[in-house]
Write a protein that holds these residues in place. Structure first.
Motif, PDB file in Angstrom:
ATOM      1  N   SER A 142     -10.854  -9.813  13.809  1.00  0.00           N
ATOM      2  CA  SER A 142     -11.739 -10.896  13.375  1.00  0.00           C
ATOM      3  C   SER A 142     -12.184 -10.647  11.944  1.00  0.00           C
ATOM      4  O   SER A 142     -12.744  -9.598  11.629  1.00  0.00           O
ATOM      5  CB  SER A 142     -12.957 -10.988  14.294  1.00  0.00           C
ATOM      6  N   MET A 143     -11.936 -11.627  11.073  1.00  0.00           N
ATOM      7  CA  MET A 143     -12.341 -11.533   9.670  1.00  0.00           C
ATOM      8  C   MET A 143     -13.684 -12.210   9.423  1.00  0.00           C
ATOM      9  O   MET A 143     -14.488 -11.743   8.618  1.00  0.00           O
ATOM     10  CB  MET A 143     -11.270 -12.179   8.791  1.00  0.00           C
ATOM     11  N   ILE A 180      -5.459  -0.052   9.554  1.00  0.00           N
ATOM     12  CA  ILE A 180      -6.122  -1.326   9.264  1.00  0.00           C
ATOM     13  C   ILE A 180      -7.537  -1.051   8.788  1.00  0.00           C
ATOM     14  O   ILE A 180      -8.343  -0.456   9.508  1.00  0.00           O
ATOM     15  CB  ILE A 180      -6.174  -2.242  10.507  1.00  0.00           C
ATOM     16  N   ASP A 181      -7.838  -1.467   7.568  1.00  0.00           N
ATOM     17  CA  ASP A 181      -9.193  -1.461   7.027  1.00  0.00           C
ATOM     18  C   ASP A 181      -9.631  -2.894   6.769  1.00  0.00           C
ATOM     19  O   ASP A 181      -8.883  -3.671   6.166  1.00  0.00           O
ATOM     20  CB  ASP A 181      -9.265  -0.696   5.699  1.00  0.00           C
ATOM     21  N   HIS A 182     -10.837  -3.240   7.208  1.00  0.00           N
ATOM     22  CA  HIS A 182     -11.436  -4.537   6.898  1.00  0.00           C
ATOM     23  C   HIS A 182     -12.633  -4.291   5.996  1.00  0.00           C
ATOM     24  O   HIS A 182     -13.454  -3.412   6.276  1.00  0.00           O
ATOM     25  CB  HIS A 182     -11.872  -5.231   8.187  1.00  0.00           C
ATOM     26  N   TYR A 183     -12.729  -5.024   4.892  1.00  0.00           N
ATOM     27  CA  TYR A 183     -13.840  -4.811   3.959  1.00  0.00           C
ATOM     28  C   TYR A 183     -14.437  -6.141   3.516  1.00  0.00           C
ATOM     29  O   TYR A 183     -13.761  -7.152   3.447  1.00  0.00           O
ATOM     30  CB  TYR A 183     -13.390  -3.993   2.744  1.00  0.00           C
ATOM     31  N   GLY A 184     -15.747  -6.103   3.237  1.00  0.00           N
ATOM     32  CA  GLY A 184     -16.452  -7.285   2.769  1.00  0.00           C
ATOM     33  C   GLY A 184     -16.862  -8.219   3.902  1.00  0.00           C
ATOM     34  O   GLY A 184     -16.711  -7.898   5.073  1.00  0.00           O
ATOM     35  N   PRO A 185     -17.372  -9.419   3.503  1.00  0.00           N
ATOM     36  CA  PRO A 185     -17.562  -9.857   2.117  1.00  0.00           C
ATOM     37  C   PRO A 185     -18.632  -9.038   1.403  1.00  0.00           C
ATOM     38  O   PRO A 185     -19.734  -8.882   1.915  1.00  0.00           O
ATOM     39  CB  PRO A 185     -18.009 -11.321   2.257  1.00  0.00           C
ATOM     40  N   GLY A 213     -15.018  -7.865  11.888  1.00  0.00           N
ATOM     41  CA  GLY A 213     -14.924  -6.430  11.708  1.00  0.00           C
ATOM     42  C   GLY A 213     -14.524  -5.671  12.950  1.00  0.00           C
ATOM     43  O   GLY A 213     -14.393  -4.446  12.922  1.00  0.00           O
ATOM     44  N   SER A 214     -14.313  -6.383  14.071  1.00  0.00           N
ATOM     45  CA  SER A 214     -13.823  -5.740  15.291  1.00  0.00           C
ATOM     46  C   SER A 214     -12.443  -6.288  15.630  1.00  0.00           C
ATOM     47  O   SER A 214     -11.987  -7.277  15.050  1.00  0.00           O
ATOM     48  CB  SER A 214     -14.798  -5.954  16.457  1.00  0.00           C
ATOM     49  N   SER A 265     -13.980  -1.031  18.406  1.00  0.00           N
ATOM     50  CA  SER A 265     -15.037  -1.063  17.403  1.00  0.00           C
ATOM     51  C   SER A 265     -14.596  -0.273  16.179  1.00  0.00           C
ATOM     52  O   SER A 265     -13.876   0.723  16.296  1.00  0.00           O
ATOM     53  CB  SER A 265     -16.331  -0.461  17.964  1.00  0.00           C
ATOM     54  N   PRO A 266     -15.031  -0.677  14.997  1.00  0.00           N
ATOM     55  CA  PRO A 266     -14.580   0.007  13.778  1.00  0.00           C
ATOM     56  C   PRO A 266     -15.329   1.306  13.537  1.00  0.00           C
ATOM     57  O   PRO A 266     -16.428   1.525  14.045  1.00  0.00           O
ATOM     58  CB  PRO A 266     -14.897  -1.009  12.680  1.00  0.00           C
TER      59      PRO A 266
END
Length: 321
Positions: free
Chosen positions: A217-218, A59-64, A232-233, A29-30
């Motif tokens: 997962s985006m 690793i950073d995931h951002y958005g939308p 985001g996970s 989990s982020p």
């Protein structure tokens, strides 16, 4: 993208001692991290339990994010050493500037690859006139000792290899996949691929058994080896796989990340990767004094200040907490 946390903590990672040498399904989990006053990212690595996947170490995931009436991404000049940064977008644009003189707008599914080597500084911002939505990932790759003092450089690759089959389209970001090779420079055996799945797709992706893997997962609804992975996970998969089952409940976007387990033990503090406390102390001093990391020209604003070092000694250790 920088690690903008003002209370930065060291990440002690690397070494083969904590590599899972068999297939696993470890859902990560982020951690939600503020970047500036209005932006928030979901940080998957370093994670509370796991620090690396191959040489991938951040690793950073951002958005939308809807930035139609916002300035969007605004990351002032900041330093890096001992790593590569990978900028990857699904929506929006990012304007990259660095101390080697590079100036490049990065667009969706184009590779922005910066090798810091011994020292570099850069800034990232949404162009003044930008798309409504911003959605992407920022990743770091640790450089092995034999290449971590190399000259800094920036690469931009707009035309990347694509592997297709019914229901799947995989754009190769770094490394090798199913006979295709990315033009981006890699210093360890690894892979990074952007995977677009069509609704109803039920496919198997070929893997290298000696690599460890994770899937981020985006967007959309997808199952990775039977495990639902929400946007985001990330699912850590360990090693020992020759293929990976993927199934899409809707159109979905994933990122496959993997590589040979990274043998060296590292210290990651703020935006630097080193091997000893002395290296990190020197890097902080050099940045704060304005030497070694160069100057980013053209950015309208001051560079970031480095956070204070922790009171406890920094020592390189293993891949997990």
């Amino acid at each position: 993208m920088s690690n903008l946390e003002r209370e930065a903590a060291p990440s002690l990672c690397g070494g083969r001692g904590f590599v899972v040498a068999e297939p696993v399904r470890e859902l990560l989990s982020p951690r939600h991290v503020k970047l500036g006053e209005s932006s928030e990212v979901r940080r998957l690595l370093p994670n509370l339990g796991r620090r690396m996947v191959g040489a991938w170490c951040f690793i950073d995931h951002y958005g939308p994010d809807d930035i139609a009436d916002e300035p969007g991404m605004q990351v002032p000049p900041h330093p890096h050493m001992g790593l590569q940064t990978v900028s990857w977008l699904h929506e929006g644009e990012v304007l990259h500037r660095d101390s080697t003189g590079s100036l490049q707008t990065i667009r969706p599914r184009e590779l922005g690859l910066m090798t810091s080597g011994r020292a570099i500084s850069h800034s990232e911002e949404s162009p003044r006139s930008h798309a409504r939505f911003l959605h992407g990932a920022q990743l770091w790759v640790a450089l092995p000792d034999s290449h971590r003092h190399t000259d800094p450089r920036f690469e931009h690759h707009a035309d990347l290899p694509v592997v297709t089959a019914p229901g799947i389209k995989a754009t190769l970001i770094l490394g090798d996949l199913d006979g295709a090779r990315s033009p981006g420079t890699a210093y360890t055996p690894l892979v990074g691929a952007d995977i677009a799945l069509s609704r109803g797709a039920d496919v198997r992706l070929p893997l290298e058994p000696d690599f460890e893997y994770a899937v981020l997962s985006m967007s959309g609804e997808a199952q990775v080896d039977g495990v639902p992975v929400l946007p985001g996970s990330m699912l850590y998969l360990g090693c020992g796989r020759g293929e990976l089952p993927l199934r899409a409940e809707s159109d979905a976007g994933l990122m496959l990340l993997g590589g040979e387990p990274f043998e060296e033990e590292l210290i990651m503090f703020w935006n630097w990767i080193g091997r000893s406390q002395e290296e990190i102390v020197q890097a902080r001093q050099d940045w704060m004094e304005g030497s070694r990391f160069g100057v980013v020209k053209g950015y309208d604003g001051d560079p970031l200040s480095a956070p204070e070092l922790p009171q406890t000694p920094l020592k390189p250790r293993g891949r997990v907490r």
